[in-house]
Scaffold this motif. Sequence first.
Motif, mmCIF file in Angstrom:
data_model
loop_
_atom_site.group_PDB
_atom_site.id
_atom_site.type_symbol
_atom_site.label_atom_id
_atom_site.label_comp_id
_atom_site.label_asym_id
_atom_site.label_seq_id
_atom_site.Cartn_x
_atom_site.Cartn_y
_atom_site.Cartn_z
ATOM 1 N N VAL A 11 0.866 -1.183 0.000
ATOM 2 C CA VAL A 11 0.000 0.000 0.000
ATOM 3 C C VAL A 11 0.904 1.235 0.000
ATOM 4 O O VAL A 11 1.480 1.609 1.024
ATOM 5 C CB VAL A 11 -0.941 0.007 1.213
ATOM 6 N N GLU A 12 1.034 1.850 -1.155
ATOM 7 C CA GLU A 12 1.967 2.965 -1.364
ATOM 8 C C GLU A 12 1.462 3.804 -2.522
ATOM 9 O O GLU A 12 1.107 3.258 -3.578
ATOM 10 C CB GLU A 12 3.366 2.413 -1.643
ATOM 11 N N ASP A 13 1.417 5.126 -2.361
ATOM 12 C CA ASP A 13 0.863 5.989 -3.402
ATOM 13 C C ASP A 13 1.903 6.452 -4.422
ATOM 14 O O ASP A 13 1.540 6.870 -5.515
ATOM 15 C CB ASP A 13 0.190 7.216 -2.770
ATOM 16 N N ASP A 14 3.191 6.362 -4.089
ATOM 17 C CA ASP A 14 4.238 6.826 -4.982
ATOM 18 C C ASP A 14 4.650 5.705 -5.941
ATOM 19 O O ASP A 14 5.080 4.633 -5.504
ATOM 20 C CB ASP A 14 5.445 7.299 -4.171
ATOM 21 N N LEU A 15 4.547 5.968 -7.245
ATOM 22 C CA LEU A 15 4.807 4.929 -8.243
ATOM 23 C C LEU A 15 6.247 4.437 -8.186
ATOM 24 O O LEU A 15 6.509 3.233 -8.311
ATOM 25 C CB LEU A 15 4.487 5.458 -9.645
ATOM 26 N N ALA A 16 7.209 5.344 -8.016
ATOM 27 C CA ALA A 16 8.614 4.933 -7.965
ATOM 28 C C ALA A 16 8.867 3.989 -6.801
ATOM 29 O O ALA A 16 9.591 2.989 -6.933
ATOM 30 C CB ALA A 16 9.513 6.162 -7.860
ATOM 31 N N TRP A 17 8.262 4.272 -5.660
ATOM 32 C CA TRP A 17 8.402 3.389 -4.499
ATOM 33 C C TRP A 17 7.733 2.045 -4.757
ATOM 34 O O TRP A 17 8.268 0.993 -4.413
ATOM 35 C CB TRP A 17 7.805 4.059 -3.259
ATOM 36 N N ARG A 18 6.539 2.070 -5.336
ATOM 37 C CA ARG A 18 5.835 0.817 -5.623
ATOM 38 C C ARG A 18 6.680 -0.072 -6.527
ATOM 39 O O ARG A 18 6.808 -1.273 -6.295
ATOM 40 C CB ARG A 18 4.478 1.082 -6.268
ATOM 41 N N GLU A 19 7.234 0.509 -7.577
ATOM 42 C CA GLU A 19 7.994 -0.286 -8.536
ATOM 43 C C GLU A 19 9.246 -0.873 -7.893
ATOM 44 O O GLU A 19 9.570 -2.047 -8.115
ATOM 45 C CB GLU A 19 8.366 0.579 -9.744
ATOM 46 N N ARG A 20 9.964 -0.082 -7.083
ATOM 47 C CA ARG A 20 11.192 -0.587 -6.484
ATOM 48 C C ARG A 20 10.915 -1.672 -5.456
ATOM 49 O O ARG A 20 11.573 -2.719 -5.434
ATOM 50 C CB ARG A 20 11.962 0.568 -5.823
ATOM 51 N N LEU A 21 9.940 -1.440 -4.572
ATOM 52 C CA LEU A 21 9.635 -2.430 -3.543
ATOM 53 C C LEU A 21 9.057 -3.699 -4.155
ATOM 54 O O LEU A 21 9.268 -4.797 -3.644
ATOM 55 C CB LEU A 21 8.667 -1.831 -2.517
ATOM 56 N N ASP A 22 8.336 -3.541 -5.259
ATOM 57 C CA ASP A 22 7.823 -4.704 -5.985
ATOM 58 C C ASP A 22 8.975 -5.566 -6.478
ATOM 59 O O ASP A 22 8.952 -6.813 -6.353
ATOM 60 C CB ASP A 22 6.958 -4.232 -7.159
ATOM 61 N N VAL A 23 10.016 -4.936 -7.041
ATOM 62 C CA VAL A 23 11.178 -5.681 -7.543
ATOM 63 C C VAL A 23 11.845 -6.454 -6.416
ATOM 64 O O VAL A 23 12.166 -7.645 -6.541
ATOM 65 C CB VAL A 23 12.180 -4.723 -8.211
ATOM 66 N N VAL A 24 12.063 -5.794 -5.282
ATOM 67 C CA VAL A 24 12.717 -6.442 -4.142
ATOM 68 C C VAL A 24 11.902 -7.641 -3.660
ATOM 69 O O VAL A 24 12.437 -8.734 -3.423
ATOM 70 C CB VAL A 24 12.931 -5.447 -2.990
ATOM 71 N N ALA A 25 10.596 -7.449 -3.503
ATOM 72 C CA ALA A 25 9.746 -8.530 -3.003
ATOM 73 C C ALA A 25 9.725 -9.714 -3.967
ATOM 74 O O ALA A 25 9.831 -10.869 -3.547
ATOM 75 C CB ALA A 25 8.332 -8.014 -2.769
ATOM 76 N N ARG A 26 9.614 -9.441 -5.263
ATOM 77 C CA ARG A 26 9.562 -10.531 -6.242
ATOM 78 C C ARG A 26 10.905 -11.268 -6.318
ATOM 79 O O ARG A 26 10.933 -12.478 -6.555
ATOM 80 C CB ARG A 26 9.141 -9.986 -7.606
ATOM 81 N N GLU A 27 11.997 -10.558 -6.128
ATOM 82 C CA GLU A 27 13.300 -11.226 -6.086
ATOM 83 C C GLU A 27 13.405 -12.162 -4.886
ATOM 84 O O GLU A 27 14.197 -13.115 -4.905
ATOM 85 C CB GLU A 27 14.420 -10.194 -6.043
ATOM 86 N N GLU A 28 12.610 -11.902 -3.857
ATOM 87 C CA GLU A 28 12.567 -12.768 -2.678
ATOM 88 C C GLU A 28 11.495 -13.848 -2.808
ATOM 89 O O GLU A 28 11.199 -14.557 -1.845
ATOM 90 C CB GLU A 28 12.311 -11.936 -1.421
ATOM 91 N N GLY A 29 10.884 -13.957 -3.989
ATOM 92 C CA GLY A 29 9.885 -14.986 -4.236
ATOM 93 C C GLY A 29 8.498 -14.667 -3.733
ATOM 94 O O GLY A 29 7.684 -15.579 -3.530
ATOM 95 N N VAL A 30 8.210 -13.382 -3.536
ATOM 96 C CA VAL A 30 6.920 -12.964 -2.978
ATOM 97 C C VAL A 30 6.060 -12.342 -4.072
ATOM 98 O O VAL A 30 6.487 -11.422 -4.772
ATOM 99 C CB VAL A 30 7.121 -11.945 -1.835
ATOM 100 N N GLN A 31 4.843 -12.833 -4.228
ATOM 101 C CA GLN A 31 3.871 -12.229 -5.139
ATOM 102 C C GLN A 31 3.381 -10.923 -4.533
ATOM 103 O O GLN A 31 3.144 -10.830 -3.326
ATOM 104 C CB GLN A 31 2.692 -13.181 -5.361
ATOM 105 N N VAL A 32 3.207 -9.884 -5.363
ATOM 106 C CA VAL A 32 2.844 -8.559 -4.848
ATOM 107 C C VAL A 32 1.553 -8.071 -5.499
ATOM 108 O O VAL A 32 1.399 -8.125 -6.725
ATOM 109 C CB VAL A 32 3.963 -7.535 -5.098
ATOM 110 N N THR A 33 0.628 -7.610 -4.661
ATOM 111 C CA THR A 33 -0.568 -6.901 -5.114
ATOM 112 C C THR A 33 -0.424 -5.453 -4.655
ATOM 113 O O THR A 33 0.089 -5.184 -3.569
ATOM 114 C CB THR A 33 -1.835 -7.521 -4.514
ATOM 115 N N HIS A 34 -0.886 -4.513 -5.483
ATOM 116 C CA HIS A 34 -0.682 -3.092 -5.193
ATOM 117 C C HIS A 34 -1.994 -2.384 -4.852
ATOM 118 O O HIS A 34 -3.051 -2.705 -5.394
ATOM 119 C CB HIS A 34 -0.059 -2.393 -6.412
ATOM 120 N N ALA A 35 -1.890 -1.401 -3.966
ATOM 121 C CA ALA A 35 -2.982 -0.468 -3.692
ATOM 122 C C ALA A 35 -2.353 0.904 -3.489
ATOM 123 O O ALA A 35 -1.296 1.023 -2.852
ATOM 124 C CB ALA A 35 -3.772 -0.877 -2.451
#
Length: 229
Positions: A11-35
């Motif tokens: 849950v993050e409103d800033d697109l740059a933050w969403r994209e970066r944290l998404d990359v980190v989580a997916r590299e750790e094998g975690v599926q990510v849903t955004h809001a």
Amino acid sequence: MSRPLQHMLLVEDDLAWRERLDVVAREEGVQVTHAADGQEALDWLCTRPRASHPDLILLDLLLPRMDGWELYGQLRTNARLRHLGVLMFSGALNGKEPPLDGVVGYLRKPHAPEAMDLALRAQLRGLPELPTRASSEPYALQLPEDVCLPLRTLPSALGHAVRLHLLRAAELVGTELPLASTWLMALPGTPPSLLVTVEGVQVVLEVDDAQRRLTASEVSLAPGLFNGA
């Protein structure tokens, strides 16, 4: 003791933050849903069966429409959503936050998303077991607009600290409420009320045991609170 983490709601409103944290989580094998804000996250969670709920909510506290504090309050008072674990992050956190039910950790938000990579990876790899929830339904916390207005004028770090302690009071009142502490005091009178004091900010909470609800009725700020801010 840790458990596997497979699905996270970010849950993050800033697109740059969403994209970066998404990359980190997916590299750790975690599926990510955004809001993009608390209201979008709440709407999404309420339309999902429990079996498809995320294992963790990574929650920015400063959000449009419904901020992270309000979303957390909604989660903890909703029987269908109370099981969800929350990892909070904000630039105003200072590492001295009191424990909150269901909050598995706090991350200080740096200026750039990349600077949080290592801390987030460590959290995702070592997610602790969620604490056992109390069997009783927690008290809801209501902050009327005339109380929210002065709280919004506070420096962000102090505003976060006040919100944390108000939520902590809502957790304690139904279980192990102390008669007095350095920040929480039971006031005499009928109906009962509580006084929360955090760094020169005092908030009076009216207690409704029948509705299991705390309502902020008064807020006062110490003279000179903003000097040097």
